[in-house]
Design a protein around this motif. Structure first.
Motif, PDB file in Angstrom:
ATOM      1  N   ARG A 167     -12.273 -13.532  -3.329  1.00  0.00           N
ATOM      2  CA  ARG A 167     -11.507 -14.693  -2.849  1.00  0.00           C
ATOM      3  C   ARG A 167     -10.210 -14.311  -2.151  1.00  0.00           C
ATOM      4  N   LYS A 168      -9.617 -13.200  -2.573  1.00  0.00           N
ATOM      5  CA  LYS A 168      -8.412 -12.749  -1.869  1.00  0.00           C
ATOM      6  C   LYS A 168      -8.354 -11.227  -1.873  1.00  0.00           C
ATOM      7  N   LEU A 169      -7.699 -10.693  -0.875  1.00  0.00           N
ATOM      8  CA  LEU A 169      -7.548  -9.247  -0.739  1.00  0.00           C
ATOM      9  C   LEU A 169      -6.157  -8.993  -0.179  1.00  0.00           C
ATOM     10  N   ASP A 170      -5.306  -8.353  -0.988  1.00  0.00           N
ATOM     11  CA  ASP A 170      -3.938  -8.085  -0.544  1.00  0.00           C
ATOM     12  C   ASP A 170      -3.856  -6.695   0.077  1.00  0.00           C
ATOM     13  N   VAL A 171      -3.810  -6.679   1.386  1.00  0.00           N
ATOM     14  CA  VAL A 171      -3.657  -5.432   2.133  1.00  0.00           C
ATOM     15  C   VAL A 171      -2.447  -5.546   3.073  1.00  0.00           C
ATOM     16  N   SER A 172      -1.570  -6.478   2.739  1.00  0.00           N
ATOM     17  CA  SER A 172      -0.484  -6.847   3.649  1.00  0.00           C
ATOM     18  C   SER A 172       0.529  -5.735   3.883  1.00  0.00           C
ATOM     19  N   LYS A 173       0.661  -4.821   2.911  1.00  0.00           N
ATOM     20  CA  LYS A 173       1.682  -3.771   3.045  1.00  0.00           C
ATOM     21  C   LYS A 173       1.087  -2.430   3.477  1.00  0.00           C
ATOM     22  N   TRP A 174      -0.148  -2.421   3.861  1.00  0.00           N
ATOM     23  CA  TRP A 174      -0.788  -1.170   4.265  1.00  0.00           C
ATOM     24  C   TRP A 174      -0.188  -0.613   5.549  1.00  0.00           C
ATOM     25  N   ASP A 175      -0.101   0.716   5.607  1.00  0.00           N
ATOM     26  CA  ASP A 175       0.284   1.409   6.841  1.00  0.00           C
ATOM     27  C   ASP A 175      -0.993   1.714   7.614  1.00  0.00           C
ATOM     28  N   THR A 176      -1.231   0.933   8.654  1.00  0.00           N
ATOM     29  CA  THR A 176      -2.474   1.093   9.429  1.00  0.00           C
ATOM     30  C   THR A 176      -2.221   1.747  10.780  1.00  0.00           C
ATOM     31  N   SER A 177      -1.122   2.482  10.877  1.00  0.00           N
ATOM     32  CA  SER A 177      -0.717   3.028  12.180  1.00  0.00           C
ATOM     33  C   SER A 177      -1.725   4.014  12.754  1.00  0.00           C
ATOM     34  N   SER A 178      -2.573   4.618  11.909  1.00  0.00           N
ATOM     35  CA  SER A 178      -3.587   5.554  12.407  1.00  0.00           C
ATOM     36  C   SER A 178      -4.955   4.907  12.594  1.00  0.00           C
ATOM     37  N   ALA A 179      -5.075   3.640  12.226  1.00  0.00           N
ATOM     38  CA  ALA A 179      -6.380   2.959  12.261  1.00  0.00           C
ATOM     39  C   ALA A 179      -6.967   2.949  13.666  1.00  0.00           C
ATOM     40  N   GLN A 180      -8.214   3.428  13.791  1.00  0.00           N
ATOM     41  CA  GLN A 180      -8.908   3.411  15.078  1.00  0.00           C
ATOM     42  C   GLN A 180     -10.084   2.447  15.082  1.00  0.00           C
ATOM     43  N   THR A 181     -10.728   2.294  13.927  1.00  0.00           N
ATOM     44  CA  THR A 181     -11.897   1.423  13.885  1.00  0.00           C
ATOM     45  C   THR A 181     -11.917   0.611  12.593  1.00  0.00           C
ATOM     46  N   MET A 182     -12.128  -0.703  12.728  1.00  0.00           N
ATOM     47  CA  MET A 182     -12.272  -1.578  11.565  1.00  0.00           C
ATOM     48  C   MET A 182     -13.397  -2.595  11.799  1.00  0.00           C
ATOM     49  N   GLU A 183     -14.477  -2.080  12.365  1.00  0.00           N
ATOM     50  CA  GLU A 183     -15.648  -2.904  12.599  1.00  0.00           C
ATOM     51  C   GLU A 183     -16.172  -3.443  11.265  1.00  0.00           C
ATOM     52  N   ASN A 191     -16.538 -16.237   0.620  1.00  0.00           N
ATOM     53  CA  ASN A 191     -15.590 -16.980  -0.225  1.00  0.00           C
ATOM     54  C   ASN A 191     -14.148 -16.511  -0.065  1.00  0.00           C
ATOM     55  N   LEU A 192     -13.928 -15.598   0.876  1.00  0.00           N
ATOM     56  CA  LEU A 192     -12.576 -15.065   1.078  1.00  0.00           C
ATOM     57  C   LEU A 192     -11.668 -16.135   1.674  1.00  0.00           C
ATOM     58  N   GLU A 193     -10.552 -16.400   0.976  1.00  0.00           N
ATOM     59  CA  GLU A 193      -9.610 -17.430   1.433  1.00  0.00           C
ATOM     60  C   GLU A 193      -8.290 -16.832   1.917  1.00  0.00           C
ATOM     61  N   GLU A 194      -7.884 -15.704   1.309  1.00  0.00           N
ATOM     62  CA  GLU A 194      -6.579 -15.116   1.636  1.00  0.00           C
ATOM     63  C   GLU A 194      -6.728 -13.690   2.144  1.00  0.00           C
ATOM     64  N   LEU A 195      -6.227 -13.466   3.343  1.00  0.00           N
ATOM     65  CA  LEU A 195      -6.210 -12.129   3.932  1.00  0.00           C
ATOM     66  C   LEU A 195      -5.043 -12.074   4.903  1.00  0.00           C
ATOM     67  N   SER A 196      -4.048 -11.297   4.559  1.00  0.00           N
ATOM     68  CA  SER A 196      -2.842 -11.232   5.376  1.00  0.00           C
ATOM     69  C   SER A 196      -2.825  -9.939   6.183  1.00  0.00           C
ATOM     70  N   LEU A 197      -2.940 -10.088   7.491  1.00  0.00           N
ATOM     71  CA  LEU A 197      -3.004  -8.916   8.372  1.00  0.00           C
ATOM     72  C   LEU A 197      -1.842  -8.866   9.363  1.00  0.00           C
ATOM     73  N   GLU A 198      -0.911  -9.835   9.254  1.00  0.00           N
ATOM     74  CA  GLU A 198       0.073  -9.977  10.335  1.00  0.00           C
ATOM     75  C   GLU A 198       0.978  -8.781  10.531  1.00  0.00           C
ATOM     76  N   ASN A 199       1.208  -7.990   9.477  1.00  0.00           N
ATOM     77  CA  ASN A 199       2.119  -6.845   9.606  1.00  0.00           C
ATOM     78  C   ASN A 199       1.399  -5.539   9.938  1.00  0.00           C
ATOM     79  N   TRP A 200       0.130  -5.620  10.177  1.00  0.00           N
ATOM     80  CA  TRP A 200      -0.633  -4.402  10.464  1.00  0.00           C
ATOM     81  C   TRP A 200      -0.252  -3.821  11.825  1.00  0.00           C
ATOM     82  N   ASP A 201      -0.134  -2.505  11.853  1.00  0.00           N
ATOM     83  CA  ASP A 201       0.097  -1.778  13.099  1.00  0.00           C
ATOM     84  C   ASP A 201      -1.276  -1.402  13.664  1.00  0.00           C
ATOM     85  N   VAL A 202      -1.643  -2.026  14.760  1.00  0.00           N
ATOM     86  CA  VAL A 202      -2.970  -1.771  15.343  1.00  0.00           C
ATOM     87  C   VAL A 202      -2.848  -1.067  16.692  1.00  0.00           C
TER      88      VAL A 202
END
Length: 265
Positions: A167-183, A191-202
């Motif tokens: 229902r929720k996954l807290d990944v809001s503080k993750w450092d994603t600066s190296s992320a290349q793929t998130m397919e 049933n996922l209601e909460e997912l905060s991605l706004e601070n992700w470095d993409v």
């Protein structure tokens, strides 16, 4: 207790023969050892530095007690519990030392009966891949990974793909600066209601197709900080019940579903 020894990766490994057996591949190449027991308290193999597929496809286990295990020095955990489809509880997993590991692919893949995992103490700083780590954990309701720091992680594909009870996954503080793929990162989490991605470095992201596709209960995703094309965001999810999407050229329709503003193509 029947103890046996085998040389793996230049190290002498000692293990309980009543619990583990040698796993072989094509032409009888030794791949490692596999757990063959029925669960409960498991004696830790000594000298083993790779836990790849250690419990793979053991459908007999319902509960594992690994609370006595010291994983200092273990370098590989990929697919450790892959396809343990009846496994419900792993005692002691929260205290694992994973600080030397870079590949976490499929660690809990297809563990369809796991309900909760608190991995907040895991030191993930060397992680390069979390691809499919919790994929198809269809019963899982809670995954605590909020504290993870993964500055070198490149591959986030199918991280919680088809976790249909989450229902929720807290990944809001993750450092994603190296992320290349998130397919298919959180694809079909129905049933996922909460997912905060706004601070992700993409800034290094190249592939994100279907990252949040088929998540009909997600209400608000704020992509305003993402320096990424609206077309790329549109490809991340394809569900008509998405209520609100904060991205420049993506608009809500009268039916409360969303459609890309076609003038942007």
């Amino acid at each position: 207790v029947m103890m046996a020894q085998i040389e793996l990766d230049g190290e002498l490994v000692t293990y309980d023969e009543s619990c583990f057996e040698v796993a072989t591949g094509p032409e009888n190449k030794i791949l490692g050892i596999r757990y063959k027991g029925n669960g409960g308290k498991v004696p830790q193999p000594k000298g083993l530095t790779s836990y790849v597929s250690l419990f793979f496809w053991n459908t007999k286990i319902r509960e594992l007690d690994l609370s006595d295990w010291d994983t200092t020095g273990v370098r590989e955990f990929a697919f450790m519990f892959d396809s343990c489809t009846n496994l419900e509880v792993i005692k002691g997993i929260e205290n694992f030392d994973v600080s030397l590991c870079s590949d976490f692919s499929g660690v809990f893949n297809d563990c369809t009966h796991l309900k909760k995992l608190d991995l907040s103490k895991w030191d993930m700083r060397k992680a390069v891949s979390v691809c499919g780590m919790f994929m198809a954990c269809t019963d899982i309701e809670e995954i605590n990974v909020s504290t993870w720091k993964m500055p070198e992680c490149v591959d986030y594909d199918s991280f919680v793909d088809v976790c249909s009870n989450l229902r929720k996954l807290d990944v809001s503080k993750w450092d994603t600066s190296s992320a290349q793929t998130m397919e298919r990162f959180a694809c079909s989490c129905i049933n996922l209601e909460e997912l905060s991605l706004e601070n992700w470095d993409v800034s290094n992201l190249t592939v994100s197709t279907g990252a949040i596709a088929n998540c009909p209960k997600l209400r608000t995703i704020d992509f305003s900080n993402w320096e990424i094309s609206d077309f790329t965001i549109a490809k991340m999810y394809e569900h008509p019940e998405m209520k609100k999407l904060s991205a420049n050229k993506l608009v809500e329709t009268a039916e409360n579903s969303w459609l890309p503003n076609m003038s942007m193509f």
